[in-house]
Design an enzyme around this catalytic site. Structure first.
Site, PDB file in Angstrom:
ATOM      1  N   ARG A 100      28.599  54.608  43.343  1.00 41.14           N
ATOM      2  CA  ARG A 100      29.035  54.140  42.036  1.00 41.14           C
ATOM      3  C   ARG A 100      28.225  52.910  41.670  1.00 41.14           C
ATOM      4  NH1 ARG A 100      35.513  53.596  42.109  1.00 41.14           N
ATOM      5  NH2 ARG A 100      35.005  51.596  41.168  1.00 41.14           N
ATOM      6  N   ARG A 117      33.479  41.891  41.214  1.00 39.22           N
ATOM      7  CA  ARG A 117      34.810  42.512  41.069  1.00 39.22           C
ATOM      8  C   ARG A 117      35.848  41.736  41.865  1.00 39.22           C
ATOM      9  NH1 ARG A 117      33.063  48.136  42.953  1.00 39.22           N
ATOM     10  NH2 ARG A 117      35.263  48.671  43.102  1.00 39.22           N
ATOM     11  N   ARG A 173      30.530  53.218  50.533  1.00 37.65           N
ATOM     12  CA  ARG A 173      31.259  54.308  49.871  1.00 37.65           C
ATOM     13  C   ARG A 173      30.308  55.139  49.004  1.00 37.65           C
ATOM     14  NH1 ARG A 173      36.500  53.070  46.197  1.00 37.65           N
ATOM     15  NH2 ARG A 173      35.051  52.141  44.705  1.00 37.65           N
ATOM     16  N   LYS A 213      43.981  51.152  47.841  1.00 35.99           N
ATOM     17  CA  LYS A 213      45.048  51.529  46.910  1.00 35.99           C
ATOM     18  C   LYS A 213      45.032  53.029  46.636  1.00 35.99           C
ATOM     19  CE  LYS A 213      43.798  49.041  43.359  1.00 35.99           C
ATOM     20  NZ  LYS A 213      42.607  48.276  43.771  1.00 35.99           N
ATOM     21  N   ARG A 270      46.289  44.842  35.806  1.00 36.85           N
ATOM     22  CA  ARG A 270      45.284  44.021  36.454  1.00 36.85           C
ATOM     23  C   ARG A 270      45.225  42.626  35.853  1.00 36.85           C
ATOM     24  NH1 ARG A 270      41.923  48.373  38.499  1.00 36.85           N
ATOM     25  NH2 ARG A 270      40.087  47.612  39.549  1.00 36.85           N
TER      26      ARG A 270
HETATM   27  P1  ADP Z   1      38.365  49.225  41.988  1.00 42.07           P
HETATM   28  O1  ADP Z   1      39.869  49.081  42.080  1.00 42.07           O
HETATM   29  O2  ADP Z   1      37.755  49.729  43.240  1.00 42.07           O
HETATM   30  O3  ADP Z   1      37.685  48.041  41.377  1.00 42.07           O
HETATM   31  P2  ADP Z   1      38.715  51.068  39.841  1.00 42.07           P
HETATM   32  O4  ADP Z   1      38.199  52.445  39.875  1.00 42.07           O
HETATM   33  O5  ADP Z   1      40.180  50.853  39.885  1.00 42.07           O
HETATM   34  O6  ADP Z   1      37.992  50.361  41.024  1.00 42.07           O
HETATM   35  O7  ADP Z   1      38.168  50.309  38.552  1.00 42.07           O
HETATM   36  C1  ADP Z   1      36.823  50.307  38.208  1.00 42.07           C
HETATM   37  C2  ADP Z   1      36.610  49.474  36.944  1.00 42.07           C
HETATM   38  O8  ADP Z   1      37.382  50.027  35.867  1.00 42.07           O
HETATM   39  C3  ADP Z   1      37.071  48.030  37.037  1.00 42.07           C
HETATM   40  O9  ADP Z   1      36.101  47.197  37.616  1.00 42.07           O
HETATM   41  C4  ADP Z   1      37.324  47.721  35.542  1.00 42.07           C
HETATM   42  O10 ADP Z   1      36.129  47.494  34.860  1.00 42.07           O
HETATM   43  C5  ADP Z   1      37.900  49.008  35.018  1.00 42.07           C
HETATM   44  N1  ADP Z   1      39.384  49.033  35.094  1.00 42.07           N
HETATM   45  C6  ADP Z   1      40.153  49.861  35.846  1.00 42.07           C
HETATM   46  N2  ADP Z   1      41.455  49.598  35.661  1.00 42.07           N
HETATM   47  C7  ADP Z   1      41.524  48.588  34.765  1.00 42.07           C
HETATM   48  C8  ADP Z   1      42.579  47.848  34.168  1.00 42.07           C
HETATM   49  N3  ADP Z   1      43.878  48.081  34.470  1.00 42.07           N
HETATM   50  N4  ADP Z   1      42.266  46.849  33.290  1.00 42.07           N
HETATM   51  C9  ADP Z   1      40.998  46.592  32.978  1.00 42.07           C
HETATM   52  N5  ADP Z   1      39.947  47.222  33.510  1.00 42.07           N
HETATM   53  C10 ADP Z   1      40.203  48.219  34.393  1.00 42.07           C
END
Ligand code: ADP
Ligand code: ZN
Length: 214
Positions: free
Chosen positions: A160, A171, A127, A13, A88
């Site tokens: 990370r 996740r 990564r 994404k 999400r």
């Molecule tokens: P990825 O898409 O690779 O899981 P992100 O960097 O988008 O990684 O998100 C990392 C973490 O941040 C998620 O696992 C969650 O805990 C939190 N997060 C990010 N965006 C949201 C969201 N829209 N709602 C709730 N938690 C979020």
């Protein structure tokens, strides 16, 4: 133009969003990055968010919704934006719909970036990123020039916390349970366009442009 990028963690994404940002000159709004910034600043939001993020859980909807609401009200979002990693959950999607309606705006494109779980696990466990400037590396496909050091700022690159294998698996579970149902939710409202997350990065800009302009 307002674009939403859906898809599992690690599907690509972020890469698609950056390409769209470059082509159309609209900002990417990445809730993951915004939350990580709050965590590193140890702000009140960051202190709460950290406990969820390190386990691979979603940060509570209300907190994330507030963050996005403030962000899309900023000046640079007037001409459009790309939502990466938000919404999400169905609750977040409903709140977003209300926020946009209040602003008299709607989404123009919803893009779903797809990739199989096994490919995601391999990709994310290799990564690495620069804690200082955010540059992303992949130990096999895109290693830094000097081993372990960021090409751009020479800082030691790190994995990370949530890219450790057990957390990645969690996740993905959270994705299938809470986020994947959004695809159907949006399909009832707009045309969701699908793109594979492992398309050659060199042709990706062209593919994305075609999707958006078709
Ligand atoms: P990825 O898409 O690779 O899981 P992100 O960097 O988008 O990684 O998100 C990392 C973490 O941040 C998620 O696992 C969650 O805990 C939190 N997060 C990010 N965006 C949201 C969201 N829209 N709602 C709730 N938690 C979020
Ligand atoms: Zn760096």
């Amino acid at each position: 133009m307002r674009i939403m990028i859906l898809g599992p963690p690690g599907s690509g994404k972020g890469t698609c969003s950056k390409i769209i940002e470059e082509i159309y000159k609209i900002p990417v709004i990445t809730t993951g990055d915004m939350l990580r910034e709050a965590v590193s600043k140890e702000s009140p939001l960051g202190i709460i968010a950290k406990t969820y993020m390190e386990k691979g859980e979603l940060v509570p909807d209300d907190l994330v919704n507030k963050l996005v609401k403030e962000r899309i009200s900023e000046k640079d979002s007037v001409k459009g934006f790309i939502l990466d990693g938000y919404p999400r959950s169905i609750k977040q999607a409903q709140v977003l719909e209300e926020m946009l309606a209040e602003m008299g705006k709607k989404l123009d494109h919803v893009i779903n970036v797809v990739l199989e779980d096994e490919a995601i696990i391999t990709r994310l466990s290799l990564r690495r990123s620069c804690p200082k400037c955010g540059a992303i590396y992949h130990l096999i496909n895109k290693p830094p020039k000097k081993q372990g050091l960021c090409d751009l700022c020479n800082t030691k690159i790190v994995q990370r916390e949530d890219d450790k294998e057990e957390v990645i698996k969690h996740r993905l579970e959270v994705y299938w349970e809470k986020t994947q149902p959004l695809i159907d939710w949006y399909e009832k409202r707009v045309k969701v366009k699908k793109i594979r997350g492992d398309i050659d990065i060199n042709i990706l800009p062209k593919v994305i442009k075609e999707i958006i302009e078709s």
